[in-house]
Write a protein that holds these residues in place. Structure first.
Motif, PDB file in Angstrom:
ATOM      1  N   ARG A 159      13.097  -4.375  10.756  1.00  0.00           N
ATOM      2  CA  ARG A 159      13.919  -3.374  10.159  1.00  0.00           C
ATOM      3  C   ARG A 159      15.500  -3.550   9.854  1.00  0.00           C
ATOM      4  NH1 ARG A 159      10.397  -0.190   8.219  1.00  0.00           N
ATOM      5  NH2 ARG A 159      11.889   1.491   7.964  1.00  0.00           N
ATOM      6  N   GLN A 188       0.920  -1.232  -0.136  1.00  0.00           N
ATOM      7  CA  GLN A 188       0.060   0.108   0.119  1.00  0.00           C
ATOM      8  C   GLN A 188       0.877   1.341   0.034  1.00  0.00           C
ATOM      9  OE1 GLN A 188      -3.391   0.481   2.391  1.00  0.00           O
ATOM     10  NE2 GLN A 188      -3.618  -1.779   2.907  1.00  0.00           N
ATOM     11  N   GLY A 189       0.324   2.204  -0.611  1.00  0.00           N
ATOM     12  CA  GLY A 189       0.984   3.423  -0.426  1.00  0.00           C
ATOM     13  C   GLY A 189       0.936   4.410  -1.864  1.00  0.00           C
ATOM     14  N   GLU A 245      -3.202   0.206  -3.711  1.00  0.00           N
ATOM     15  CA  GLU A 245      -3.055  -0.831  -3.149  1.00  0.00           C
ATOM     16  C   GLU A 245      -2.807  -2.126  -3.894  1.00  0.00           C
ATOM     17  OE1 GLU A 245      -6.211  -1.761  -0.291  1.00  0.00           O
ATOM     18  OE2 GLU A 245      -5.632  -3.790   0.162  1.00  0.00           O
ATOM     19  N   GLU A 250      11.283  -5.467   1.522  1.00  0.00           N
ATOM     20  CA  GLU A 250      11.638  -4.589   2.320  1.00  0.00           C
ATOM     21  C   GLU A 250      13.156  -4.281   2.471  1.00  0.00           C
ATOM     22  OE1 GLU A 250      10.133  -2.893   4.884  1.00  0.00           O
ATOM     23  OE2 GLU A 250       8.292  -4.056   5.335  1.00  0.00           O
ATOM     24  N   GLN A 299      13.776  -0.658   2.392  1.00  0.00           N
ATOM     25  CA  GLN A 299      14.352   0.224   3.496  1.00  0.00           C
ATOM     26  C   GLN A 299      15.854   0.738   3.134  1.00  0.00           C
ATOM     27  OE1 GLN A 299      14.083  -1.757   7.174  1.00  0.00           O
ATOM     28  NE2 GLN A 299      12.112  -2.654   6.641  1.00  0.00           N
ATOM     29  N   HIS A 342       4.152   0.729   2.138  1.00  0.00           N
ATOM     30  CA  HIS A 342       3.991  -0.220   3.409  1.00  0.00           C
ATOM     31  C   HIS A 342       3.601  -1.576   3.028  1.00  0.00           C
ATOM     32  CE1 HIS A 342       4.465   2.789   6.577  1.00  0.00           C
ATOM     33  NE2 HIS A 342       3.726   3.625   5.907  1.00  0.00           N
ATOM     34  N   LEU A 343       4.536  -2.529   3.338  1.00  0.00           N
ATOM     35  CA  LEU A 343       4.399  -3.964   3.165  1.00  0.00           C
ATOM     36  C   LEU A 343       4.013  -4.909   4.252  1.00  0.00           C
ATOM     37  CD1 LEU A 343       7.912  -4.317   1.348  1.00  0.00           C
ATOM     38  CD2 LEU A 343       5.454  -3.758   0.370  1.00  0.00           C
ATOM     39  N   THR A 344       2.701  -5.430   4.207  1.00  0.00           N
ATOM     40  CA  THR A 344       2.302  -6.200   5.225  1.00  0.00           C
ATOM     41  C   THR A 344       2.126  -7.763   4.802  1.00  0.00           C
ATOM     42  OG1 THR A 344       1.164  -4.516   5.592  1.00  0.00           O
ATOM     43  CG2 THR A 344       0.364  -6.418   6.925  1.00  0.00           C
ATOM     44  N   ARG A 349       6.976   5.948  -0.485  1.00  0.00           N
ATOM     45  CA  ARG A 349       6.040   5.742   0.447  1.00  0.00           C
ATOM     46  C   ARG A 349       5.187   4.528   0.040  1.00  0.00           C
ATOM     47  NH1 ARG A 349       3.562  11.067  -1.496  1.00  0.00           N
ATOM     48  NH2 ARG A 349       4.435  10.235  -3.213  1.00  0.00           N
TER      49      ARG A 349
END
Lengths: 953, 108
Positions: free
Chosen positions: B65, A627-628, A676, A694, A698, A707-709, A705
């Protein structure tokens, strides 16, 4: 009941209670507080087992974990191999027998529990002898969180085996007083019967607590038998004591030959007289108290043989008072006796030359060659050792930042020194963690005259010509002798580590506690080098033998590894499905009907999917929600094709590659909303791909912008497959227009299935008309059952992973990780169409143009049809060019990656990675199999419905 | 079992972490400006120093992280941990701490 070798008035065993036990078929008795060894000695049993190589009778050399000889097998109440009789606490009903080196695992399952505890402390103290108790008390009084572990059933350590006085009273009174105070402190934990066996990084010490071993059959079943303590300590003090070292001489291995300090322990801790007439052979002062205390308890000391020319006057006086003769400047050169020593041969040993020998009758020969600090754990902690020539032993060098040694483990051998050193260690440890130690009043031991120096003596020359060292045993358990050591040095070995491996010295259960330093000494003599320069063997964990069961703890059987099951799992179990492990997931493999073989089940399931309708549990598929505002950008950079142009409501297949251009995963991506996406990964790859995404997000593009879930477990996913799938879906999803134009391939719709909000995707992993129905996991079983019921009129069949594999392989849909091996690009898989030509860059793209990737002999995915349609090629089989297997090295063209029986093709088929595979289509290649070669035809990998005519029904 | 100090979670046992290789290797600004050998340097080649080494770790079984760490490859000791975007701390390093520009690694 009395046994012949108990000394009245000595020892801490409970003589009011009698325990019965059996050793080598004979019944004996002992008392609570005994070890198996002390009980045997109390019954006059010295011959415990025969040695492993030479079959020589062996007895009990020591009184603790350093025992090299007295190995036993426990037969009852629970069979356990390879324990040292000196550390087995006696219990009623114990049945044991002596072992020649090798034990035998029980054939019965072990029903006892084992578990693990985690603990944290400011200070861990190992050893509850005088030094360890002083350390613990000084630290505990300052309020520090302290754990004290000790291997014996009761605290006191060496004080239990001596007659030393503190403040004029038996030392045990002081021990009791200290322990009583410690017991009253909330932040102090004392663990008896607990042996620290490994020192690992950052203050992690592993210790084994034996909780119910000493109770035998009376052990309560709900209490774990043994427990591993994982202790994280900010500071560690090793107050582990010292081990006495023997001296090598001819026939130094007979039963009845014992370390002097151990004999003293048997007398004082167990009230056992290890013999009637003793010769004491020593190189230092420490054997004198043993000789005197044994003499006072009734053992006739025939002579003290002291290798030193000078014997301190006070020992001489004390011996004179008891009528004990001392032969200074003498050594024991050999012994007589078979199952028990009967005579010691002694001779003057002035300046390296033996004088005339004389025999002295005895049934006990006590030996002391000095003391080695117990440095195993300090050494494991990477503490350096220093050779102390005065005592002939390696002692801890500089203390480490978080680890130090105290007491005799630190080379301090007097009682007053050990007490003071213990307090000092506590202060240093506390100061290292910015705490202040407390002053404690130390008890005063009886004054001791100045100790005389030790004569460092590793071995006595053999008096028999031509027999130099052949009968001088160094490692009694390994039956390794001085001559074995000399053979090693003669063969050119210079390092004790090499000598250890050549001779096996120090590799037995006792880790060479009585033989390691002696070996260094003998090697140094043989090579004419200084022991200090030579060093000693490095000591590794575990310091004592630890049962695998204890290390495993609760992590065995069902708890060995976490098991993941889908929300539909109970249904599969009820239907008799067999399961396949995919990562930690249990996936239905196939659903056999009564009497069916696996092949028959899978062919039936395949037939249903291709001719009627079938469904499977696809919930394990990895699912990542993205998402983002920059979600599309991220996916464009990670997939080989364009994802940002995907419209809401549509689905796209995608492949991800590493920077090296090799395929790492594939799956579908649906656009849920403008910002999304939901993507799927291979079942076993879900965590890896999330971490991969990630990593880029990162570390490389933190400006995105997004987010990963992970939402893998949020959804139950049901592929509904086959020509009649549309009919079944229409029955359960009345609001959904299932018409091909209204709901085309590679699109998705939100709708209601069986009354449950669902997302239905039109995607196919089989080539058939298919739908993937996704519902929140809570409602999965409702929807699954509704589909099953609705499908019954169409003969709906459930299928498992095996059928899924056959169906996808017939269509050449690869499984990343099965049909690829990390060296295969999308192009190698024949999927150039999934690689965007428009995108300026994506992860992997640059590597596609490397020369290596342009070679025309790369391995490519092809189909293989065995010429004999019944032959099923094994997955992993190699592929060669000729029908005869040429001489090695055989040129390999590739290997079979997937192989199945096909119902649709009515034959076997396989997928394979083959060099220049695409160019070889039509060729015949060969697969070596069971000593012959099987001819196979190379084909296009897509073997069924190449036109894709079936996907729209 | 070493302890690794995750900058967000504090000290945790090493099994919670995954290793991510050498730090400060940026994805080249323009991969297509590099010849195959330069590109291969980026893809396949990493330093292997004896002593302090800047590397990446991820707290996989924790906060997920990524972070950087300076670790002594001789003792395995973590000298410090720092953020992904941050420069390599100089005070514990034996090598010059000049940060590398993006894409520069490929030609070194």
């Amino acid at each position: 009941m009395n046994t012949p070798f108990r000394a009245p008035g000595h020892g801490h065993v409970d003589r009011d209670t009698t325990l019965s036990f059996t050793f080598d078929g004979t019944a004996y008795t002992g008392h609570p507080g005994d070890t198996l060894a002390s009980a045997l000695l109390a019954n006059g049993v010295h011959h415990v087992a025969d040695s492993i190589k030479h079959g020589r009778p062996r007895g009990v050399l020591a009184a603790g974990a350093e025992e090299p000889n007295a190995l036993v097998q426990i037969e009852a109440p629970f069979p356990e191999p390879m324990l040292t009789a000196t550390t087995v606490e006696l219990y009623d009903g114990l049945v044991a027998r002596g072992l020649s080196g090798q034990g035998r695992l029980s054939s019965e399952p072990d029903t006892a529990r084992y578990d693990t505890m985690h603990a944290h402390c400011d200070l861990l103290v190992v050893g509850a002898g005088p030094a360890g108790l002083a350390t613990t008390l000084a630290a505990a009084r300052s309020g520090a969180r302290v754990i004290l572990v000790d291997e014996l059933p009761q605290p006191g350590g060496s004080l239990l085996g001596s007659q030393e006085l503190l403040e004029g009273a038996p030392a045990k009174a002081w021990v009791d007083e200290v322990v009583a105070e410690l017991d009253g402190l909330a932040d102090v934990r004392i663990l008896q019967r607990t042996t620290a066996f490994g020192h690992y990084d950052d203050g992690l010490v592993l210790a084994l607590e034996k909780r119910t071993d000493h109770l035998g059959a009376a052990a309560p079943p709900h209490v774990s038998r043994q427990r591993i303590w994982r202790i994280r300590a900010r500071q560690v003090v090793y107050a582990t004591g010292a081990y006495e070292r023997p001296v090598a001489f001819d026939d130094n291995d007979r039963p009845g030959i014992m370390l002097a300090g151990s004999a003293r322990t048997y007398l004082n801790r167990f009230g056992v007289l290890p013999g009637e007439q003793a010769v004491v052979f020593t190189t230092n002062d420490s054997a004198y108290p043993a000789a005197l205390e044994l003499a006072d308890a009734g053992v006739r000391i025939a002579a003290v043989i002291d290798a030193r020319e000078e014997v301190p006057e006070h020992w001489r006086t004390a011996c004179d008072e008891r009528g004990i003769g001392i032969r200074a400047g003498h050594v024991v050169t050999g012994t007589s006796g078979i199952e028990r020593v009967t005579r010691a041969h002694v001779a003057p040993f002035g300046h390296g030359d033996l004088g005339e020998r004389q025999g002295i009758d005895c049934d006990l020969l006590l030996v002391s060659g000095g003391w080695n600090p117990a440095v195993a754990l300090f050494s494991q902690a990477r503490g350096t050792l220093r050779y102390d020539a005065g005592i002939g032993a390696f002692v801890p060098g500089e203390a480490l930042r978080t680890v130090r040694a105290a007491g005799s483990a630190d080379g301090t051998f007097t009682l007053s020194g050990c007490l003071a050193d213990g307090v000092d260690a506590a202060w240093q440890a506390l100061s290292a963690i910015s705490r202040t130690g407390q002053m404690i009043a130390l008890p005063t031991p009886a004054p001791l005259p100045e100790a005389a120096p030790t004569r460092v003596l590793w071995r006595v020359p053999s008096p028999q010509e031509g027999l130099d060292g052949v009968l001088q045993f160094v490692d009694l358990q390994r039956d390794a002798t001085v001559s074995d050591v000399l053979r090693a040095t003669g063969a050119g070995l210079r390092s004790v580590e090499h000598v250890k491996r050549y001779t096996t010295i120090g590799t037995a259960h006792d880790q060479g506690r009585t033989s390691g330093v002696m070996t260094s000494g003998i090697v140094a003599e043989a090579l004419g080098v200084d022991v200090a320069d030579l060093g000693t063997m490095r000591l590794r964990p575990p310091a004592v033998p630890v049962a695998f069961a204890a290390l495993a703890g609760r992590n065995r059987g069902e708890l060995f590894d976490p098991v993941r099951v889908t929300a539909l799992h109970p249904w599969h179990v009820e239907q008799g499905a067999l399961f396949e492990d995919v990562g930690q997931w249990k996936r239905p493999w196939y659903y056999p009907r009564p009497g069916e073989t696996m092949d028959e089940s899978v062919l039936r399931e395949c037939r249903a999917a291709r001719t009627g309708v079938a469904m499977m549990d696809g919930s394990t598929l990895g699912k990542i929600n993205v998402q983002g505002p920059d979600a599309g950008v991220l996916l464009d950079r990670l997939y080989t094709n364009l994802m940002s142009t995907l419209k809401v409501g549509r689905v796209r297949y995608g492949v991800m590659c590493g920077v090296d251009g090799m395929a790492i995963d594939d799956g579908t991506v649906i656009r849920v909303a403008e910002q999304e996406f939901l993507l799927t990964t291979t079942t076993g790859n879900a965590a890896k791909i999330l971490e991969w995404m990630e990593e880029w997000l990162q570390t490389e593009w933190p400006d995105l912008r997004v987010h990963l879930t992970s939402v893998t477990e949020h959804w139950v996913t049901i592929p509904l497959v086959g020509p009649r799938s549309r009919d079944v879906l229409a029955l359960v999803a009345p609001d959904l227009d299932v018409d091909n134009d209204a709901f085309p391939f590679m699109s998705w719709k939100d709708t209601t299935v069986a009354g449950v909000a669902a997302r239905v995707c039109r995607i196919s992993f089989s080539g058939e008309l298919a739908y993937e129905i996704n519902v929140p996991a809570w409602y999965g079983i409702t929807v699954w059952k509704a589909l099953y019921t609705a499908g019954s009129e169409f003969g709906l069949t459930t299928y498992g992973t095996e059928t899924m594999h056959v169906l996808r392989a017939e269509k050449a849909y690869p499984i990343i990780g099965q049909d690829t091996d990390g060296t295969i690009t999308p192009q190698d898989l024949g999927m150039s169409w999934v690689v965007s030509k428009k995108k300026p860059d994506f992860v992997g793209k640059r590597s596609f143009t490397r020369a290596e990737n342009q070679r025309d002999d790369r391995k490519q995915l092809v189909g293989l049809l065995p010429v004999d349609e019944r032959v099923l090629l094994p997955e992993g089989a190699q592929i060669i060019a000729t029908s005869d297997i040429p001489a090695p090295p055989v040129p390999m063209l590739g290997h079979v990656t997937s192989s199945y029986r096909s119902d649709a093709l009515q034959r076997t088929f396989a997928l394979a990675l083959v060099r220049s595979g695409t160019r070889r289509i039509g060729e015949t290649l060969y697969v070596p199999l069971d000593g012959r070669t099987v001819p196979v035809t190379v084909t296009d990998p897509v073997l069924f419905d190449k036109e894709g005519a079936r996907r729209d029904g | 079992m070493q302890l690794i100090a995750c900058p967000w979670c504090g000290e945790r046992e090493e099994i919670e972490f995954h290793y991510g290789g050498e730090a400060h290797i940026a994805y080249p600004e323009d991969p297509y400006a590099l010849d195959d050998e330069q590109w291969a340097q980026y893809v396949f080649f990493r330093d292997n120093p004896k002593g302090p080494f800047a590397e990446r770790w991820v707290h996989s079984a924790g906060c997920r992280r990524w972070f950087n760490a300076l670790r002594d490859t001789v003792t395995h000791e973590f000298l410090t941990v720092y953020g992904i975007g941050a420069e390599r701390p100089s005070h514990t390093s034996t090598a010059p701490a000049a940060p590398r520009a993006k894409g520069q690694e490929a030609s070194r």
